[in-house]
Design an enzyme around this catalytic site. Structure first.
Site, mmCIF file in Angstrom:
data_model
loop_
_atom_site.group_PDB
_atom_site.id
_atom_site.type_symbol
_atom_site.label_atom_id
_atom_site.label_comp_id
_atom_site.label_asym_id
_atom_site.label_seq_id
_atom_site.Cartn_x
_atom_site.Cartn_y
_atom_site.Cartn_z
ATOM 1 N N GLU A 168 0.828 -1.204 0.000
ATOM 2 C CA GLU A 168 0.000 0.000 0.000
ATOM 3 C C GLU A 168 0.863 1.254 0.000
ATOM 4 O OE1 GLU A 168 -3.281 -2.628 2.022
ATOM 5 O OE2 GLU A 168 -1.159 -2.415 2.398
ATOM 6 N N THR A 169 0.279 2.305 -0.542
ATOM 7 C CA THR A 169 0.867 3.640 -0.532
ATOM 8 C C THR A 169 -0.201 4.590 0.001
ATOM 9 O OG1 THR A 169 2.319 3.157 -2.414
ATOM 10 C CG2 THR A 169 1.844 5.471 -1.976
#
Length: 305
Positions: A47-48
């Site tokens: 994830e970012t």
């Protein structure tokens, strides 16, 4: 050309290159969804996260979270990791003891707390939405086939069931550490039988045999729909996991407040540890909380046209 600053953290660990890596962009204001998705795909982490101004000025930030393929309405390690970064970089004021913030996510407002001792961040926790129990999957042979395991390796004392705290996961109990280590996830079976049902796209396997004495469960999670072949630490699944363990008496607890520790990512060489606290009174879940720590492993800049 716009320069975006980000911090790289490993979440649910106190060791570099353990836990689940996360890029936290300090200022996502002015970025559209397409650009955020392109950035997440470029970095190719589980994830970012992008810190944005809150819609409600009483809250601290709005947080948008992307896997390499999709935006998520809620996620555990981005929430914990972002709060850690904000406290570490002093983006928001925090103090020794407990500091509480509210973070806006797609699922709604999320209460987060940061605990510091002698200026050191020792724990970050989030309260997750109360769990919703869904479908019980009775096709045990199909699930065994998905994992490339004999049907006898499924722990049939407990159901195979979907539980969600904003994002559904299909929980699959297994008999032993040996069986969970032997999983060979079959994407062909997943594509035919699981990919088109959002309630069971994300497969979370666990066993009560653990590698560490202070752990309660040993876990692995597979999420091809997110573009994640295997996830080293899945915070969004751990609130529902704790609820599943309590609801189905997988663990024995006569207390209203039950403390659980999940170990995950060990097969990937990224050991992760997530603390889960489940509060239930008169058979009703009142609060589900997850937490852990993180470590900063780098800083960077990304250039966007």
């Amino acid at each position: 050309m716009k320069t975006l600053k980000y911090t790289l953290v490993d979440v649910f660990t106190n060791q570099s290159f353990g836990g689940n890596p996360l890029a936290v962009f300090h200022d996502g204001s002015g970025l559209d969804s397409k650009t955020m998705q392109q950035i997440a795909n470029e970095l190719n982490l589980s994830e970012t996260a992008f810190i944005c101004p809150p819609k409600n000025q009483q809250n601290q930030i709005s947080l948008r979270i992307f896997t390499p393929q999709v935006e998520l309405p809620i996620a555990g390690h981005p929430t914990i990791g972002t709060a850690f970064v904000m406290a570490y970089l002093k983006m928001l004021p925090s103090q020794d003891g407990l500091t509480e913030w509210t973070i806006e996510e797609g699922q709604g407002d999320i209460a987060v707390s940061v605990r510091k001792e002698a200026e050191k961040i020792v724990k970050v926790e989030m309260i997750q939405p109360l769990p919703v129990f869904g479908e019980i999957l009775t096709r045990q042979a199909l699930v065994a086939d998905l994992l490339s395991l004999p049907k006898s390796e499924l722990d049939t004392r407990f159901p195979i069931q979907t539980v969600s705290s904003g994002l559904p996961f299909l929980f699959v109990p297994l008999r032993s550490l040996a069986s969970i280590r032997e999983i060979n996830f079959r994407t062909d079976v997943w594509e035919r039988h699981f990919s088109n049902d959002p309630a069971r796209q994300h497969i979370f396997t666990f066993t009560t045999e653990t590698e560490h004495d202070d752990s309660t469960v040993h876990c692995r999670m597979f999420a091809p729909a997110m573009g994640i072949s295997e996830d080293p630490a899945t915070g969004a699944a751990c609130g529902p996991l704790g609820a599943f363990l309590v609801e189905h008496n997988v663990i024995e607890s006569s207390e209203e407040i039950c403390s659980i520790r999940s170990e995950q990512g060990i097969e990937m060489g990224r050991p992760s540890f997530i603390d889960i606290t489940v509060t239930r009174k008169k058979q009703q879940f009142e609060e589900v909380k997850i937490g852990g720590t993180a470590i900063v492993v780098g800083q960077g800049e990304l250039y966007v046209p």
